[in-house]
Write a protein that holds these residues in place. Structure first.
Motif, PDB file in Angstrom:
ATOM      1  N   ALA A   1       0.835  -1.210   0.000  1.00  0.00           N
ATOM      2  CA  ALA A   1       0.000   0.000   0.000  1.00  0.00           C
ATOM      3  C   ALA A   1       0.872   1.263   0.000  1.00  0.00           C
ATOM      4  O   ALA A   1       0.593   2.237  -0.692  1.00  0.00           O
ATOM      5  CB  ALA A   1      -0.934   0.013   1.214  1.00  0.00           C
ATOM      6  N   PHE A   2       1.998   1.193   0.763  1.00  0.00           N
ATOM      7  CA  PHE A   2       2.888   2.365   0.810  1.00  0.00           C
ATOM      8  C   PHE A   2       3.511   2.614  -0.573  1.00  0.00           C
ATOM      9  O   PHE A   2       3.591   3.761  -1.047  1.00  0.00           O
ATOM     10  CB  PHE A   2       3.984   2.172   1.861  1.00  0.00           C
ATOM     11  CG  PHE A   2       4.940   3.346   1.913  1.00  0.00           C
ATOM     12  CD1 PHE A   2       4.527   4.566   2.453  1.00  0.00           C
ATOM     13  CD2 PHE A   2       6.222   3.256   1.373  1.00  0.00           C
ATOM     14  CE1 PHE A   2       5.382   5.650   2.472  1.00  0.00           C
ATOM     15  CE2 PHE A   2       7.070   4.337   1.388  1.00  0.00           C
ATOM     16  CZ  PHE A   2       6.653   5.540   1.943  1.00  0.00           C
ATOM     17  N   ALA A   3       3.934   1.513  -1.186  1.00  0.00           N
ATOM     18  CA  ALA A   3       4.545   1.664  -2.512  1.00  0.00           C
ATOM     19  C   ALA A   3       3.565   2.325  -3.467  1.00  0.00           C
ATOM     20  O   ALA A   3       3.926   3.233  -4.239  1.00  0.00           O
ATOM     21  CB  ALA A   3       4.986   0.306  -3.040  1.00  0.00           C
ATOM     22  N   THR A   4       2.297   1.922  -3.430  1.00  0.00           N
ATOM     23  CA  THR A   4       1.276   2.515  -4.298  1.00  0.00           C
ATOM     24  C   THR A   4       1.090   3.998  -3.983  1.00  0.00           C
ATOM     25  O   THR A   4       1.062   4.856  -4.873  1.00  0.00           O
ATOM     26  CB  THR A   4      -0.057   1.775  -4.106  1.00  0.00           C
ATOM     27  OG1 THR A   4       0.192   0.370  -4.296  1.00  0.00           O
ATOM     28  CG2 THR A   4      -1.106   2.246  -5.097  1.00  0.00           C
ATOM     29  N   ALA A   5       0.994   4.309  -2.666  1.00  0.00           N
ATOM     30  CA  ALA A   5       0.784   5.703  -2.259  1.00  0.00           C
ATOM     31  C   ALA A   5       1.966   6.575  -2.677  1.00  0.00           C
ATOM     32  O   ALA A   5       1.812   7.713  -3.138  1.00  0.00           O
ATOM     33  CB  ALA A   5       0.578   5.775  -0.746  1.00  0.00           C
ATOM     34  N   LEU A   6       3.169   6.000  -2.560  1.00  0.00           N
ATOM     35  CA  LEU A   6       4.377   6.752  -2.926  1.00  0.00           C
ATOM     36  C   LEU A   6       4.380   7.042  -4.427  1.00  0.00           C
ATOM     37  O   LEU A   6       4.689   8.159  -4.872  1.00  0.00           O
ATOM     38  CB  LEU A   6       5.617   5.942  -2.539  1.00  0.00           C
ATOM     39  CG  LEU A   6       6.939   6.690  -2.603  1.00  0.00           C
ATOM     40  CD1 LEU A   6       6.959   7.855  -1.607  1.00  0.00           C
ATOM     41  CD2 LEU A   6       8.107   5.749  -2.305  1.00  0.00           C
ATOM     42  N   ALA A   7       4.007   6.034  -5.183  1.00  0.00           N
ATOM     43  CA  ALA A   7       3.958   6.220  -6.633  1.00  0.00           C
ATOM     44  C   ALA A   7       2.954   7.318  -6.983  1.00  0.00           C
ATOM     45  O   ALA A   7       3.193   8.137  -7.883  1.00  0.00           O
ATOM     46  CB  ALA A   7       3.580   4.912  -7.318  1.00  0.00           C
ATOM     47  N   ALA A   8       1.817   7.356  -6.249  1.00  0.00           N
ATOM     48  CA  ALA A   8       0.809   8.393  -6.500  1.00  0.00           C
ATOM     49  C   ALA A   8       1.373   9.775  -6.207  1.00  0.00           C
ATOM     50  O   ALA A   8       1.133  10.738  -6.944  1.00  0.00           O
ATOM     51  CB  ALA A   8      -0.424   8.132  -5.632  1.00  0.00           C
ATOM     52  N   VAL A   9       2.159   9.861  -5.121  1.00  0.00           N
ATOM     53  CA  VAL A   9       2.774  11.159  -4.793  1.00  0.00           C
ATOM     54  C   VAL A   9       3.748  11.558  -5.895  1.00  0.00           C
ATOM     55  O   VAL A   9       3.764  12.705  -6.360  1.00  0.00           O
ATOM     56  CB  VAL A   9       3.494  11.086  -3.425  1.00  0.00           C
ATOM     57  CG1 VAL A   9       4.365  12.323  -3.213  1.00  0.00           C
ATOM     58  CG2 VAL A   9       2.470  10.974  -2.310  1.00  0.00           C
ATOM     59  N   ASP A  10       4.553  10.572  -6.335  1.00  0.00           N
ATOM     60  CA  ASP A  10       5.531  10.882  -7.401  1.00  0.00           C
ATOM     61  C   ASP A  10       4.826  11.374  -8.659  1.00  0.00           C
ATOM     62  O   ASP A  10       5.389  12.147  -9.429  1.00  0.00           O
ATOM     63  CB  ASP A  10       6.352   9.627  -7.741  1.00  0.00           C
ATOM     64  CG  ASP A  10       7.399   9.335  -6.662  1.00  0.00           C
ATOM     65  OD1 ASP A  10       7.643  10.254  -5.841  1.00  0.00           O
ATOM     66  OD2 ASP A  10       7.952   8.219  -6.641  1.00  0.00           O
ATOM     67  N   ALA A  11       3.599  10.899  -8.846  1.00  0.00           N
ATOM     68  CA  ALA A  11       2.882  11.260 -10.067  1.00  0.00           C
ATOM     69  C   ALA A  11       2.185  12.618  -9.957  1.00  0.00           C
ATOM     70  O   ALA A  11       1.720  13.161 -10.954  1.00  0.00           O
ATOM     71  CB  ALA A  11       1.862  10.190 -10.413  1.00  0.00           C
ATOM     72  N   THR A  12       2.079  13.163  -8.731  1.00  0.00           N
ATOM     73  CA  THR A  12       1.415  14.470  -8.609  1.00  0.00           C
ATOM     74  C   THR A  12       2.281  15.533  -9.266  1.00  0.00           C
ATOM     75  O   THR A  12       3.507  15.419  -9.317  1.00  0.00           O
ATOM     76  CB  THR A  12       1.188  14.871  -7.129  1.00  0.00           C
ATOM     77  OG1 THR A  12       2.387  14.595  -6.429  1.00  0.00           O
ATOM     78  CG2 THR A  12       0.042  14.147  -6.505  1.00  0.00           C
ATOM     79  N   PRO A  13       1.638  16.613  -9.789  1.00  0.00           N
ATOM     80  CA  PRO A  13       2.420  17.698 -10.403  1.00  0.00           C
ATOM     81  C   PRO A  13       3.407  18.277  -9.392  1.00  0.00           C
ATOM     82  O   PRO A  13       3.144  18.273  -8.183  1.00  0.00           O
ATOM     83  CB  PRO A  13       1.349  18.730 -10.770  1.00  0.00           C
ATOM     84  CG  PRO A  13       0.064  17.980 -10.799  1.00  0.00           C
ATOM     85  CD  PRO A  13       0.198  16.837  -9.837  1.00  0.00           C
ATOM     86  N   ALA A  14       4.525  18.757  -9.899  1.00  0.00           N
ATOM     87  CA  ALA A  14       5.625  19.239  -9.054  1.00  0.00           C
ATOM     88  C   ALA A  14       5.148  20.244  -8.025  1.00  0.00           C
ATOM     89  O   ALA A  14       5.563  20.216  -6.866  1.00  0.00           O
ATOM     90  CB  ALA A  14       6.717  19.844  -9.933  1.00  0.00           C
ATOM     91  N   ALA A  15       4.218  21.109  -8.469  1.00  0.00           N
ATOM     92  CA  ALA A  15       3.790  22.172  -7.568  1.00  0.00           C
ATOM     93  C   ALA A  15       3.072  21.613  -6.330  1.00  0.00           C
ATOM     94  O   ALA A  15       3.161  22.188  -5.243  1.00  0.00           O
ATOM     95  CB  ALA A  15       2.878  23.137  -8.322  1.00  0.00           C
ATOM     96  N   ALA A  16       2.350  20.460  -6.480  1.00  0.00           N
ATOM     97  CA  ALA A  16       1.549  19.918  -5.384  1.00  0.00           C
ATOM     98  C   ALA A  16       2.266  18.808  -4.634  1.00  0.00           C
ATOM     99  O   ALA A  16       1.729  18.227  -3.679  1.00  0.00           O
ATOM    100  CB  ALA A  16       0.217  19.398  -5.939  1.00  0.00           C
ATOM    101  N   ARG A  17       3.468  18.505  -5.075  1.00  0.00           N
ATOM    102  CA  ARG A  17       4.131  17.315  -4.549  1.00  0.00           C
ATOM    103  C   ARG A  17       4.496  17.464  -3.064  1.00  0.00           C
ATOM    104  O   ARG A  17       4.368  16.530  -2.279  1.00  0.00           O
ATOM    105  CB  ARG A  17       5.359  16.985  -5.380  1.00  0.00           C
ATOM    106  CG  ARG A  17       5.776  15.528  -5.250  1.00  0.00           C
ATOM    107  CD  ARG A  17       6.838  15.163  -6.274  1.00  0.00           C
ATOM    108  NE  ARG A  17       6.348  15.319  -7.620  1.00  0.00           N
ATOM    109  CZ  ARG A  17       7.115  15.600  -8.668  1.00  0.00           C
ATOM    110  NH1 ARG A  17       8.424  15.783  -8.504  1.00  0.00           N
ATOM    111  NH2 ARG A  17       6.603  15.713  -9.857  1.00  0.00           N
ATOM    112  N   ALA A  18       4.936  18.655  -2.691  1.00  0.00           N
ATOM    113  CA  ALA A  18       5.347  18.838  -1.299  1.00  0.00           C
ATOM    114  C   ALA A  18       4.170  18.581  -0.360  1.00  0.00           C
ATOM    115  O   ALA A  18       4.299  17.912   0.659  1.00  0.00           O
ATOM    116  CB  ALA A  18       5.896  20.253  -1.126  1.00  0.00           C
ATOM    117  N   THR A  19       2.999  19.085  -0.721  1.00  0.00           N
ATOM    118  CA  THR A  19       1.805  18.908   0.098  1.00  0.00           C
ATOM    119  C   THR A  19       1.412  17.432   0.168  1.00  0.00           C
ATOM    120  O   THR A  19       1.122  16.896   1.252  1.00  0.00           O
ATOM    121  CB  THR A  19       0.631  19.708  -0.522  1.00  0.00           C
ATOM    122  OG1 THR A  19       1.132  20.965  -0.945  1.00  0.00           O
ATOM    123  CG2 THR A  19      -0.491  19.885   0.460  1.00  0.00           C
TER     124      THR A  19
END
Lengths: 696, 373
Positions: free
Chosen positions: B17-35
């Protein structure tokens, strides 16, 4: 001069084809102008056949009338290739022969030279003719060189002109009144209908060839229509004369009539070639079956030609060229070109100049002949010795460079415009004087010399505005012209942004203080203090422009250009009210102070005291007069007065606040606070007394 | 009570589940990634409600024998999660602007600098070349008299050479003394001022003015505008600029001219530039030569620029005609000299491949701004 390659080969067996021949002659003084390949055409039976033929066009320089003939060019070719030249002559074979003239018969006409200085020689001969078209080979050769075939008789005269460079004319003997031909000056108002059908009105000293009653030809320029050879003509008089070049040039120019004949005579025909041309023409008439001589050669010679002789030394040849040329090469080249060089000592000659080389009058002319045929490619690249330090360059070059640097640093790009302009463009800048006008301008656009350099930069603004450029800053350093002479001027024009044209904002359009600031910087670069006064010429807007003075003398102007002037030069109406200009007389600025003549002031040893002083005064009072008052009242220790703020606290009350930053400093001690305070009080008191100022 | 094996399965699920969530974060646009990364961190390693904490909370429910093994596995997962989060945070931090940072890629405030006119650049280059070679650089009057422009240059009233140059004449003669800062105070050989009647057709007029004022040796270049009655086309303007060179002294030769022009051509067009002399005619030089440089565009192999000749004509030159020396009071038996005249526009056109000479006089900023400041 166009030549047909196959015709050229009548006289010299050149081994190269047309292209290579053209290239080699280009390096020997006959520049190749054009080369047009043509199919081999009809040729005389005894001519050497060529495969593909070509018309070669050589650019013959003005000094070489001999090369306005096929033989003349053949002579150069022969010299370049070291080949023999086959000249037409009584011994020459086939179609190259010339007639042997019968001696003792009585001629059917006489020739009198009434203007011996302008026509010193006139050779003629009568011939019986059967007028018909000339053979195909002659028509082909004439057409290749741009001459229209007419009839065998006329074609022969043209052929001889192209071959030998001696223009000829054939008169219908029956149309000449009497048996006396006279070469004389035209009578005032005398008329003649020339071959082109135009009636020409003549005047002395123009020359005519006349019969008993009237002119039959304009000498050396064009024959008359009435005596022209027609199909019915059975007897002709052939003419080959020598005409003074300047006389032909003047006549041709005055009549606006330029012919193949006049072109050759005005550059200088061979003064010894007349009899030979007659003999050649008669032989060709015979060869063509067009006629035969009827009577002897009539050769009237008023002033015999004396071949000039020039002393030449081998040392002079090598000394002027700066390259070794063997003695044998000098002799070979001169001989090949028809000069006779008689040795007068070791490496010394007496060179006799052939009649077809009127351009050769000095040893240097001979050295050119030797040099070009020996080959300029053999010149070594050496350096002239420097025997002294060069004297200083024109001081204007360094002086103008100062103004150029300042203008470039201020963001102005450099323009260069024509010195002649439209009269209407000059008018506003001419200060009421008539500009220097040209007698023969190319067009009204270039009618007068610019009285100021401003029209050029104003036109540059106009050009750039019309091409979509909103912000323009240009300057030009150039000469302005007036009756008093030339003066060097710096002019500049500025429209659009003055700065701050940036995404962060702050864009501002140019105003008076920008252009005044540029003037200030230029003055600073030349080490002079420029002051501004309100009197301005009418092409500037009073109140937004100023006259620039240095040491009381006006050196230029700066400010807003009259929108009407701008609009007349094509600046769109919307922008015409925003063009600021400056013009400074660089000669006057430089007289005031040569650049670089200033000395460094040592840095102060004691601290400065800075005080701000704001005074409320009438808004009609100029900042300059208040500043002068402060300076005067401030005493020696007041070293700087700088206006840093202008503020209108109560709009409409006619009062304005001017704030100055005052710097006090003494060279020999630290100033006491009391001293500075004392000065400030005094300044205030004087400002109150003189201007009714109120301290804020 | 859950068994160890059940919990191990749960750890494995969480890991996935963490791996999936991490991949989702990596896929977010750069501007929203920190959040997104902050949210992920709270969801997993948050002290109270993070999923790692949730797992740890199950530890006491296991039999003591299994606790160690479970604890080790949860810790291993925690380390993987923390390491992955730390890596992402480092990446995000690296791309985040420092406080008060500006966008460094926005345009700077560049004060406007002017551009030099190409003719002015060539002119200065020529001046520098000849200054280096020991020449004096001069300017002269643009309105001339007949003597200096024609007569003294062996171009007499009926000389055919006057046909070569169509001259612009003034409507009325000007009676002004041409200003010449370099002129000697007085010279026995200088003539009385004559009415100025024409626009100079060449800078050669300066040869006469200078020699009348100064004794040999002479070593000068004169640069400035000249005028001819030529209509405007691609290669002609009625005003253009010339550079005139004149060297006079004892024993000056045509070979000296060649060496000098070769040096100039190399300085203008680069080392290895070759020159050639073609015999020509000018009334004021004898011998005369047109000078070509090896085509700078094709290096001599033939191209459209040199019309397939391999050479480009750049100037006219020759040895000063003795008649010119006589006109200025020099003794042609004592001195010789060379002279040359080069068009500044011609050099600029070759140097920068300018196809239309009229561009030099339009003052179009789009053209001028292509040249250096």
């Amino acid at each position: 001069m166009k030549v047909l390659y196959s015709w050229l080969r009548d006289y010299v067996s050149v081994p190269d084809g047309p292209a290579e021949l053209g290239r080699r002659l280009s390096l020997r003084g006959l520049a190749l102008e054009g080369l047009e390949p043509v199919a081999a055409g009809p040729a005389p039976d005894d001519a050497v056949p060529v495969g593909d033929d070509a018309v070669i066009d050589f650019d013959v320089t003005a000094n070489r009338p001999d090369c306005l003939s096929v033989v003349g060019i053949a002579r150069e070719v022969a010299a370049v290739y070291g080949l023999p030249l086959r000249m037409p002559g009584p011994e020459a074979p086939g179609h190259l022969r010339t007639a042997r003239m019968a001696g003792a018969d009585a001629a059917s006409f006489t020739v009198t030279l009434d203007a011996p200085d302008l026509c010193p020689r006139f050779a003629g001969a009568a011939a019986g003719v059967r007028v018909a078209p000339s053979p195909a080979w002659m028509q082909h050769r004439l057409q290749a060189l741009g001459v229209r075939p007419i009839s065998n008789v006329v074609d022969v005269t043209n052929y001889v002109m192209l071959e030998l460079g001696q223009p000829m004319h054939a008169f219908d003997h029956a149309r000449l009144a009497g048996d006396a031909i006279v070469v004389r000056q035209a009578r005032p108002g005398e008329t003649l209908v020339t071959l082109d059908g135009k009636t020409r009105t003549l005047a002395p000293p123009q020359l005519v060839v006349a019969d008993r009653d009237r002119a039959a030809a304009i000498g050396g320029v064009m024959g008359g229509l009435d005596s022209e050879v027609k199909d019915t003509t059975s007897r002709i008089v052939l003419e080959a004369a020598w005409w003074r070049p300047r006389s032909i040039r003047a006549t041709s120019k005055a009549l606006g009539l330029k012919t193949e004949a006049s072109t050759r005579f005005e550059r200088g025909a061979d003064p010894t070639g007349q009899a030979r041309a007659i003999a050649r023409a008669l032989a060709l008439l015979e060869i063509l079956g067009a006629g035969a001589a009827d009577g002897p050669l009539v050769d009237a010679v008023a002033i015999p030609h004396v071949a000039p002789a020039i002393a030449l030394t081998h040392a002079h040849v090598e000394g002027l060229l700066g390259m070794p040329v063997p003695v044998e090469a000098v002799e070979r080249i001169l001989h090949a070109l028809g000069f006779s060089a008689d040795a007068t000592g070791p490496g010394a000659w007496r060179v006799t100049v052939p009649g077809w080389r009127p351009d050769v009058t000095r040893p240097e002319d001979l050295i050119e002949e030797v040099g070009r045929h020996h080959g300029f490619e053999h010149l070594p690249a050496t350096f002239p010795p420097v025997l002294q330090a060069p004297p200083p360059s024109d001081p204007r070059i360094a002086r103008d460079a100062v103004a150029r640097r300042v203008m470039l640093a201020l963001g102005f790009s450099e323009a260069i415009s024509f010195a002649f302009i439209e009269a209407a463009a000059a008018e506003p800048f001419a200060a009421g004087a008539a500009p220097i006008a040209l007698a023969n301008p190319l067009s009204e656009t270039f009618a007068v010399m610019r009285p100021s350099v401003l029209p050029g930069v104003v036109d540059a603004v106009s050009h750039n505005r019309r091409h979509g450029r909103r912000d323009v800053r240009v300057f030009e350093i150039a000469t302005a012209f007036a009756a008093a002479g030339e003066r060097r001027s710096l002019a500049a024009a500025w429209t659009g942004a003055a700065g701050g044209d940036h995404w962060s904002g702050g864009r501002r359009d140019v105003d008076f203080f920008d252009i005044a600031g540029a003037v200030e910087q230029i003055g600073r670069a030349y080490g002079v203090a420029a002051t501004l006064a309100p009197d301005v010429p009418p092409y500037l807007v009073a109140g937004r422009a100023a006259a620039v003075a240095v040491d009381g003398a006006t050196v230029g102007v700066c400010g807003l250009l009259d929108p009407a002037v701008a609009e007349r030069r094509g600046i769109p109406r919307a922008d015409a009210a925003d063009v600021f200009v400056l013009e400074l007389a660089l000669d006057a600025l430089a007289t005031a102070a040569p650049p670089g003549a200033t000395r460094v002031t040592p840095l102060p040893r004691f601290p400065a005291v800075v005080r701000d002083l704001a005074l409320l005064v009438d808004d009609t009072l100029s900042a300059q007069s208040l500043r002068d008052t402060i300076r005067k009242a401030g005493g020696d220790s007041l070293i700087s007065v700088e206006l840093f703020d202008r503020f209108d606290p109560k709009k409409g009350d006619g009062k304005v606040s001017l704030a100055f930053r005052l710097t006090f400093q003494a060279p020999d001690r630290t100033l006491l606070d009391d001293e500075v305070q004392h000065s400030l009080v005094r300044i205030h008191q004087v400002a109150v007394a003189e201007h009714g100022a109120v301290r804020r | 009570m859950p068994t160890l094996s059940e919990l191990v399965v749960r750890i494995a699920d969480d890991d996935a589940a963490f791996a999936t969530a991490l991949a989702a974060v990596d896929a977010t646009p750069a501007a929203a990634r920190a959040t997104a990364l902050d949210a992920l961190k709270i969801a997993w390693v948050g002290r109270k409600s993070g999923r790692i904490a949730d797992l740890m909370a199950l530890l006491p429910t296991l039999p003591p024998a299994d606790r160690k093994a479970f604890g080790q596995q949860v810790n291993a997962l925690k380390q993987r999660v923390e390491q992955a989060l730390a890596e992402r945070e480092a990446t995000v931090a690296a791309t985040r602007r420092p406080a008060h940072a500006v966008d460094l890629t926005l345009p700077g405030r560049a004060p406007l600098l002017g551009h030099r006119h190409p003719l002015s650049l060539v002119r200065e280059e020529v001046q520098q070349i000849f200054t280096r070679l020991g020449y004096q650089v001069l300017e002269g009057p643009e309105i001339e008299d007949d003597w200096h422009n024609f007569e003294a240059l062996n171009m007499h009233a009926d000389h055919p050479a006057r046909d070569m140059q169509d001259t612009l004449y003034l409507n009325e003669p000007l009676h002004a003394t041409p200003h010449a800062p370099w002129a000697a105070a007085s010279s026995a050989r200088a003539r009385a001022p004559q009415p100025l009647t024409l626009l100079r057709t060449h800078t050669s007029a300066m040869q006469i003015r200078y020699m009348e004022q100064h004794d040999p040796p002479v070593r000068l270049v004169a640069i400035g505008p000249v005028y001819r009655r030529d209509n405007l086309d691609l290669t002609h303007t009625p005003m253009f600029h010339q550079c005139e060179g004149l060297v006079v002294g004892k024993g000056i030769t045509l070979a000296h001219l060649k060496g000098t022009l070769l040096a100039m051509a190399e300085a203008l067009f680069g080392a290895g530039t070759d020159v050639r002399f073609r015999p020509s005619f000018f009334p004021y030089t004898e011998p005369s030569a047109e000078v070509d440089v090896r085509c700078i565009s094709c290096a001599g192999t033939g191209c459209a620029v040199c019309k397939h000749t391999g050479w480009l004509e750049i100037l006219g030159s020759g040895m000063v005609h003795p008649a010119v020396f006589e006109a200025v009071g020099y003794d042609p038996a004592e001195v010789t000299g060379f002279a040359f005249g080069m068009g500044i526009e011609r050099v600029a056109m070759l140097k920068w491949d300018v196809g239309d000479i009229r561009l030099f006089y339009e003052n179009d900023l789009r053209f001028l701004e292509q040249f250096s400041v």
